[in-house]
Design a protein around this motif. Structure first.
Motif, PDB file in Angstrom:
ATOM      1  N   HIS A 181     109.293  10.798  77.126  1.00 39.66           N
ATOM      2  CA  HIS A 181     108.113  11.440  77.832  1.00 39.66           C
ATOM      3  C   HIS A 181     107.104  10.628  78.066  1.00 39.66           C
ATOM      4  CE1 HIS A 181     106.101  11.918  74.281  1.00 39.66           C
ATOM      5  NE2 HIS A 181     107.131  12.314  73.598  1.00 39.66           N
ATOM      6  N   GLY A 182     106.244  10.988  78.945  1.00 39.94           N
ATOM      7  CA  GLY A 182     104.796  10.434  79.140  1.00 39.94           C
ATOM      8  C   GLY A 182     103.886  10.914  78.060  1.00 39.94           C
ATOM      9  N   GLY A 183     102.649   9.977  78.103  1.00 43.00           N
ATOM     10  CA  GLY A 183     101.561  10.220  76.950  1.00 43.00           C
ATOM     11  C   GLY A 183     100.935  11.659  77.280  1.00 43.00           C
ATOM     12  N   LEU A 184     100.859  12.123  75.912  1.00 42.97           N
ATOM     13  CA  LEU A 184     100.137  13.818  75.806  1.00 42.97           C
ATOM     14  C   LEU A 184     101.372  14.714  76.039  1.00 42.97           C
ATOM     15  CD1 LEU A 184      96.702  13.552  77.762  1.00 42.97           C
ATOM     16  CD2 LEU A 184      97.421  12.803  75.206  1.00 42.97           C
ATOM     17  N   GLY A 185     102.558  14.331  76.436  1.00 41.16           N
ATOM     18  CA  GLY A 185     103.449  15.256  76.798  1.00 41.16           C
ATOM     19  C   GLY A 185     104.607  15.288  75.718  1.00 41.16           C
ATOM     20  N   ALA A 186     105.644  15.806  76.094  1.00 44.24           N
ATOM     21  CA  ALA A 186     106.790  16.073  74.970  1.00 44.24           C
ATOM     22  C   ALA A 186     108.085  16.104  75.790  1.00 44.24           C
ATOM     23  CB  ALA A 186     106.506  17.350  74.246  1.00 44.24           C
ATOM     24  N   SER A 187     109.072  15.952  74.972  1.00 40.42           N
ATOM     25  CA  SER A 187     110.357  16.044  75.577  1.00 40.42           C
ATOM     26  C   SER A 187     110.972  17.171  76.388  1.00 40.42           C
ATOM     27  CB  SER A 187     111.597  15.786  74.388  1.00 40.42           C
ATOM     28  OG  SER A 187     111.215  16.962  73.728  1.00 40.42           O
ATOM     29  N   ASP A 188     110.053  18.397  76.250  1.00 39.38           N
ATOM     30  CA  ASP A 188     110.304  19.572  77.004  1.00 39.38           C
ATOM     31  C   ASP A 188     110.036  19.233  78.742  1.00 39.38           C
ATOM     32  OD1 ASP A 188     109.244  20.013  74.312  1.00 39.38           O
ATOM     33  OD2 ASP A 188     109.746  22.163  74.784  1.00 39.38           O
ATOM     34  N   LEU A 189     109.138  18.365  79.038  1.00 37.31           N
ATOM     35  CA  LEU A 189     108.925  17.855  80.381  1.00 37.31           C
ATOM     36  C   LEU A 189     110.182  17.554  81.246  1.00 37.31           C
ATOM     37  CD1 LEU A 189     105.421  16.350  79.767  1.00 37.31           C
ATOM     38  CD2 LEU A 189     105.936  18.819  80.303  1.00 37.31           C
ATOM     39  N   PHE A 190     111.175  17.172  80.168  1.00 41.22           N
ATOM     40  CA  PHE A 190     112.363  16.797  81.061  1.00 41.22           C
ATOM     41  C   PHE A 190     113.191  17.903  81.550  1.00 41.22           C
ATOM     42  CE2 PHE A 190     111.417  12.727  78.900  1.00 41.22           C
ATOM     43  CZ  PHE A 190     111.611  11.938  80.331  1.00 41.22           C
ATOM     44  N   ALA A 191     112.951  18.999  81.052  1.00 40.86           N
ATOM     45  CA  ALA A 191     113.761  20.341  81.367  1.00 40.86           C
ATOM     46  C   ALA A 191     114.428  20.159  83.180  1.00 40.86           C
ATOM     47  CB  ALA A 191     112.840  21.425  81.248  1.00 40.86           C
ATOM     48  N   PRO A 192     113.445  19.870  84.040  1.00 42.29           N
ATOM     49  CA  PRO A 192     113.968  19.858  85.291  1.00 42.29           C
ATOM     50  C   PRO A 192     115.154  19.104  85.513  1.00 42.29           C
ATOM     51  CG  PRO A 192     111.729  19.748  85.376  1.00 42.29           C
ATOM     52  CD  PRO A 192     112.091  19.578  83.903  1.00 42.29           C
ATOM     53  N   ARG A 249      91.933  21.574  76.995  1.00 43.32           N
ATOM     54  CA  ARG A 249      92.354  22.720  76.185  1.00 43.32           C
ATOM     55  C   ARG A 249      93.068  23.781  77.144  1.00 43.32           C
ATOM     56  NH1 ARG A 249      92.108  22.611  70.810  1.00 43.32           N
ATOM     57  NH2 ARG A 249      90.821  21.129  69.874  1.00 43.32           N
ATOM     58  N   GLN A 250      92.536  23.756  78.477  1.00 44.76           N
ATOM     59  CA  GLN A 250      92.893  24.806  79.491  1.00 44.76           C
ATOM     60  C   GLN A 250      94.017  24.427  80.329  1.00 44.76           C
ATOM     61  OE1 GLN A 250      91.166  27.391  79.125  1.00 44.76           O
ATOM     62  NE2 GLN A 250      90.015  26.256  77.558  1.00 44.76           N
ATOM     63  N   SER A 251      94.654  23.220  79.970  1.00 39.63           N
ATOM     64  CA  SER A 251      95.474  22.536  80.963  1.00 39.63           C
ATOM     65  C   SER A 251      96.990  22.923  80.272  1.00 39.63           C
ATOM     66  CB  SER A 251      95.765  20.894  80.993  1.00 39.63           C
ATOM     67  OG  SER A 251      95.737  20.472  79.411  1.00 39.63           O
ATOM     68  N   PRO A 252      98.023  22.913  81.122  1.00 35.57           N
ATOM     69  CA  PRO A 252      99.381  23.139  80.703  1.00 35.57           C
ATOM     70  C   PRO A 252      99.890  22.179  79.557  1.00 35.57           C
ATOM     71  CG  PRO A 252      99.180  23.403  83.150  1.00 35.57           C
ATOM     72  CD  PRO A 252      97.969  22.710  82.579  1.00 35.57           C
ATOM     73  N   ILE A 253      99.495  21.003  79.595  1.00 36.77           N
ATOM     74  CA  ILE A 253     100.013  19.961  78.736  1.00 36.77           C
ATOM     75  C   ILE A 253      99.463  20.226  77.485  1.00 36.77           C
ATOM     76  CG2 ILE A 253      98.137  18.263  79.006  1.00 36.77           C
ATOM     77  CD1 ILE A 253     101.636  17.309  78.958  1.00 36.77           C
ATOM     78  N   HIS A 254      98.184  20.818  77.235  1.00 34.82           N
ATOM     79  CA  HIS A 254      97.689  21.260  75.863  1.00 34.82           C
ATOM     80  C   HIS A 254      98.578  22.536  75.476  1.00 34.82           C
ATOM     81  CE1 HIS A 254      95.167  23.944  73.277  1.00 34.82           C
ATOM     82  NE2 HIS A 254      95.284  22.676  72.593  1.00 34.82           N
ATOM     83  N   GLY A 255      99.013  23.327  76.327  1.00 32.57           N
ATOM     84  CA  GLY A 255      99.542  24.445  76.027  1.00 32.57           C
ATOM     85  C   GLY A 255     100.908  24.196  75.584  1.00 32.57           C
TER      86      GLY A 255
END
Length: 267
Positions: free
Chosen positions: A28-39, A146-152
């Motif tokens: 995944h990319g910076g600040l992200g996680a593997s969950d971002l590959f779900a699509p 902290r209001q962003s989806p990536i922080h969520g």
């Protein structure tokens, strides 16, 4: 869902699909996680997919060492060995693409095929305004983010959610560093697929330069295709650096590359 104890790090990974065959590692990319590959997972249902959370990201805790593509590439190489695989296909996006690229450079015997999504091989490959934004980035951005989806996502899965400012600060420092991997990219032996958006943060001229370093676009392939390079370039229409993982054009570019039966050296 598992952790690999490697290089002093408890590296989180999870496997999807068949448990045999060449693993396809997704970074995944910076600040992200593997969950971002779900699509992308449904398109890869027939592949042995391994999702990874890089150091300090997602479910992998920060261990305080320097955050660099070079060190994270060593983590990925150790993970391939942990999986009991001789080689892997490695796909990375943005910072994860830097790690994938460094894995192919530093551990060529372990990478069968390489997929680089939306990152340059030299820092000035980004558009100037992107470089300027990277230079302005700092740990102080953690609070408004902290209001962003990536922080969520981070807050849901991180072992220490309070480390969010640490991660933002460390990524900020990483993205300020100058680098130029021109010579090393030219020596990559793995067939490589470069994927960019047509409205990417990477300059189009740099995309072409990247492809040329890998032997692409240097001559006509000929009527029989015999001059076709081993590496490929895809520019996805209607996409940006920020939504390229959800592009419906991505699987169409990716699957033929992963599924092509190459030479004994590349398969």
């Amino acid at each position: 869902m598992s952790y690999a104890e490697i290089n002093g790090l408890s590296l989180y990974f999870e496997e999807h699909g068949p448990r045999s065959g060449v693993p396809v590692l997704l970074l995944h990319g910076g600040l992200g996680a593997s969950d971002l590959f779900a699509p992308l997972l449904p398109a890869l249902a027939d592949h042995r997919v391994v999702l990874v959370d890089l150091e300090g990201h997602g479910r992998t805790a920060d261990i305080g060492r320097a955050l660099s593509p070079e060190l994270m590439a060593d983590d990925i190489a150790a993970l391939v060995e942990h999986l009991g695989a001789d080689r892997a296909d490695v796909l990375g996006y943005s910072v994860g693409a830097d790690v994938a690229l460094r894995t192919a450079i530093q551990h060529p015997a372990l990478v069968r095929r390489l997929v680089v999504l939306s990152t340059p091989f030299r820092r000035d490959g980004w558009h100037p305004e992107v470089v300027a934004a990277m230079d302005r980035m700092s740990a102080q951005a953690a609070e408004p983010m902290r209001q962003s989806p990536i922080h969520g996502l981070y807050a849901r899965v991180a072992p220490r959610p309070e480390d969010w400012p640490v991660l933002v600060g460390r990524i900020s420092e990483l993205k300020k560093q100058d680098y130029d991997w021109t010579a090393e990219v030219g020596a990559i032996t793995a067939p490589t697929l470069l994927v960019f958006a047509d409205a990417d943060a990477v300059r189009p001229a740099h995309m072409v330069e990247f492809f040329a370093l890998l032997g692409g676009g240097l001559r006509d392939a000929g009527w029989d295709g015999s001059g076709r390079p081993a590496s490929k370039l895809a520019v996805l229409p209607g996409a940006t650096h920020y939504d390229i993982l959800a592009s419906p054009s991505l699987p169409a570019a990716l699957l033929p590359f992963l599924d092509t039966a190459g030479s004994p050296e590349s398969s």
